[in-house]
Write a protein that holds these residues in place. Sequence first.
Motif, PDB file in Angstrom:
ATOM      1  N   SER A 503       0.870  -1.182   0.000  1.00 34.00           N
ATOM      2  CA  SER A 503       0.000   0.000   0.000  1.00 34.00           C
ATOM      3  C   SER A 503       0.901   1.225   0.000  1.00 34.00           C
ATOM      4  CB  SER A 503      -0.894   0.000   1.242  1.00 34.00           C
ATOM      5  OG  SER A 503      -1.723   1.135   1.272  1.00 34.00           O
ATOM      6  N   PRO A 542      -2.872   4.834  10.847  1.00 39.79           N
ATOM      7  CA  PRO A 542      -2.887   5.880   9.813  1.00 39.79           C
ATOM      8  C   PRO A 542      -2.871   7.292  10.375  1.00 39.79           C
ATOM      9  CG  PRO A 542      -4.426   4.130   9.246  1.00 39.79           C
ATOM     10  CD  PRO A 542      -3.931   3.824  10.624  1.00 39.79           C
ATOM     11  N   GLN A 552      -1.625   7.856   3.060  1.00 47.64           N
ATOM     12  CA  GLN A 552      -1.662   6.487   2.569  1.00 47.64           C
ATOM     13  C   GLN A 552      -2.908   6.291   1.715  1.00 47.64           C
ATOM     14  OE1 GLN A 552      -1.317   5.157   6.793  1.00 47.64           O
ATOM     15  NE2 GLN A 552       0.207   3.714   6.017  1.00 47.64           N
ATOM     16  N   SER A 557      -8.273   0.017   1.487  1.00 50.27           N
ATOM     17  CA  SER A 557      -7.141  -0.492   0.709  1.00 50.27           C
ATOM     18  C   SER A 557      -6.012  -0.958   1.618  1.00 50.27           C
ATOM     19  CB  SER A 557      -6.622   0.590  -0.238  1.00 50.27           C
ATOM     20  OG  SER A 557      -7.615   0.952  -1.185  1.00 50.27           O
ATOM     21  N   GLN A 558      -5.791  -0.238   2.718  1.00 48.36           N
ATOM     22  CA  GLN A 558      -4.761  -0.646   3.671  1.00 48.36           C
ATOM     23  C   GLN A 558      -5.125  -1.981   4.321  1.00 48.36           C
ATOM     24  OE1 GLN A 558      -3.225   2.569   6.322  1.00 48.36           O
ATOM     25  NE2 GLN A 558      -4.603   3.886   5.157  1.00 48.36           N
ATOM     26  N   HIS A 562      -2.847  -5.385   4.053  1.00 46.45           N
ATOM     27  CA  HIS A 562      -2.388  -6.145   5.222  1.00 46.45           C
ATOM     28  C   HIS A 562      -2.933  -7.579   5.176  1.00 46.45           C
ATOM     29  CE1 HIS A 562      -0.182  -3.266   7.644  1.00 46.45           C
ATOM     30  NE2 HIS A 562      -1.114  -2.346   7.461  1.00 46.45           N
TER      31      HIS A 562
END
Length: 682
Positions: A503, A542, A552, A557-558, A562
Motif C-alpha cells: 500500500s 494511519p 496512505q 485499501s490498507q 495487510h
Amino acid sequence: MSASPRTSARRMRPEIQALRAIAVGLVVIFHFFPTRLPGGFVGVDVFFVISGFLITGNLLREAGRTGRIRYGRFLLRRAKRLLPASLLVTVSVSLAIAVWVPRHLWDQFYSEVVAATLYVQNWLLAANSVDYLAANNQASPVQHFWTLSVEEQFYLVMPLLLFLTIVVFRTRWRAAAGWCLAAIFAGSLCYSIVLTANDHAVAYFSTGTRAWEFAAGSLLASLGWRAPVGVRTGVSFAGMAVIGSCGLLMNGQLPFPGLYAAIPVVGTLLVLWAGMPSTALGALYRLRPVQWLGGVSYSLYLWHWPVLVLFPFVVGHKPVLPQTLTLIAFSLLLAAGSKYFVEDPFLGIKHRYQHAITLGTAWVGVVAVLVVATGFTATARADTRAEAAAALAELKTHSGCFGAMSMRPDAHCDPAKAPPVDPAFAKNDAHGIESGICAGGRVLEQISDGKACLYGDPKGAESIAVVGDSHARQWVAPLDDIARSRHLRLVTYVHPSCPMADSPVISSDGVVDASCAAWVAGSMRSIAALAPAAVIDAALVPAGYAEAGLSQASFESQVAAHRAAMEAFIHDGAKVVAVADTPYEPQDVPDCVAAHPEDRSNACAGPRSTALDGRPQPLLDAAKSVPGVMVIDLSPYLCTPAECPVVIGGVIVYKDRQHLTQTYARSLAPFIESALARDLIV
C-alpha cells in the motif's frame, strides 16, 4: 548572515544595505511570527545571492589589479570579519544551555554547537533529516548556523576555483571564470531540482543545492552589468516586490529550494542589477533606520534565534505577544552591542600582527566552545550510562514493581517508592529504528535501502520474523530477550514509515515513496525464502502517519493490503501475530517530564480516548478477517481506563511521543511471552 568587508559609508552601496535589511527582516519576522510571514525563509536566499555578488566582485577586482588572488589572505579577512561575533554567540549559547536547558537535550544541542563552530551545521542537519531517530529533534539555539556553514563552504571553494582559473588560463582567465561560474550555476540548479523532488529535507541544507544561488550573484558580478539609468527605479522596485511577495505567498509546504528558490533569487538579482535609483525609492533605501538594520543584519541574524529558542527554557512557556516584541527588541540590542563592541573593533585592527591576532582569537574561541560542549556532554552521557545500568539491573531481577510489572492487576506498588526517572536516558533509550542498521544484531541480508537483521540465538532451529515500520522495531528488544531464552532465531524486516503491506506511502508533497514499495516487495520474497515458524506484524496507525505529514491509500485499501500479506505468510506455513498499536501521546514525553517533574501525570499523560482508543487500525481489522491470525493487545500495561501514563513503574514509557523506550518495552517481555506461548508460537 555575513556582510561585506568593511568599507567607508561613502562607498557602501545603500541598495545592498537595504537588501540586507529586507532579508534579515524577513527571516526574523518569519521566526517570531511564522504564520504572519510564511515565506520569510527566502531571506536566506537573498543573503546567498548578495554574498556571491560581493565576494566574487571583490575577488575579480583584486585579480584585475594584481593578476592573482591571495587565497590565504582572503580567508584571513573572512575570519576577521565573521568569527569574532559568531564565536561570541556559540560560547554564550554553550553556557546558556548548561544553565537553562534540561540534560536530556544536552547531547543534541552541544553536538550542534560543535558543528556550528566548525561550520558544518548544514551537513549535521541534513544527516539528521534522514535519521529517523533524529528527524524530530527539537530546534537547537544554533540551528540557524546552517546558513553560515553553507556560506563558509562557499568561501572556501569559490576563491580557490578562481585562483586555479587564473593559473591555468592566464590571459583568458576572465572568460574562463565566467564559464566556470556558469557551469556551477547550471549543475547546482539541476541538482537542486532533482534532489528537492526526491529528498526535500536533505536538499534544503545541502551546499550542492544552494551553490547556484551564490553562483547567480557571482555571474552578475563577473559580467559587470548595470541597468540603464532610465529603468533602474522600475527594476529595483520590481525586485523588491518579488522578494516581498515571496515572503507573503510562499510557505513551507513548497518543494524548496528547487525551482521555487529561483523566484527570490531573480528578485535579488534585479535589485543588484538596477543599482541605486536616484528617485524616492533611492531616498527610501538611504533612510537611516534601513541602513542601520542592514549594517547590523549579520549580528541580528546570529542573536535572534538563540534568544527565541532559549526563552521557553528560561521561563517555562512560549512567549506571548508582548514578550515576543520584547525578545525582538532584545535581539536588536544584542545585535547592536555585537556590531559596535565586537565586529567593528576587530575590523579596525591595523596592527602588523593583525592576522596573528585574528587566528589567536579564533583558536581561543573554538577551543572554549569545544571544551564547554564536550565537557557538559560527557557529564550528561555518564549520567545516562548510569541510568542504563540501573535499568538493566532492575530488568534482570524481574522486580514486581518495575516498569510494566507494576500494571499487573495483582501488583501493589507505591508510586512514591519508584526510582527517579531520567529524561536524558529515555530520549536515547531506543533499539535503533533506522532501516540501515542492525543495532544489537547482525546484518542477515541487504534489501533495497534497508537490512534484514538477525537477533536471538543464531544457531536456533526455528525462526521468527518481525515485520513492519518503526512500531514493529520497538518490539525487537523484548522479542530478542525471549528468542535468546527459547533458542530461536529472530529476523527483523522493519523500515521507518513503511508498513509490511503493498500500500503506497505518500510524502507531504505528493510523491510516492518508491523505496518503501521496493522494501516491501524484497522483504516478502526474503520472508518466503526464510520460511519462519511465525511472523509478528506491527504498524503505526494511519492517524500517526498523517500527523507525520504522510498519507496512505484509503483505509479499506490498507486493510486489504495487510490481509494479503498475512494470507501470504500463512500460505507459506507461518503462524501470524498482529500486535495492536501503542498510544500516541500529545507531546514529546521526555521533554514534558523534564519540564514537569512533579506533575507529569496531569501535564504529560494523554487521555486514553485520544492517545489510544478511537484510532482505527487497519492491521487489526485485517487480522480479524483472516482465520488463524493471533492478536496481541498490550494496552492494559500501557493505559488505565482513563489515561495513558508516561511514567510507569519508575520508567519513562516513550522516547518521544509514540515510540516505547527500550527499557519499558523489555519490561513487557513476560506478558508478550505469555501471549505467544498461549498459541504455541514460543
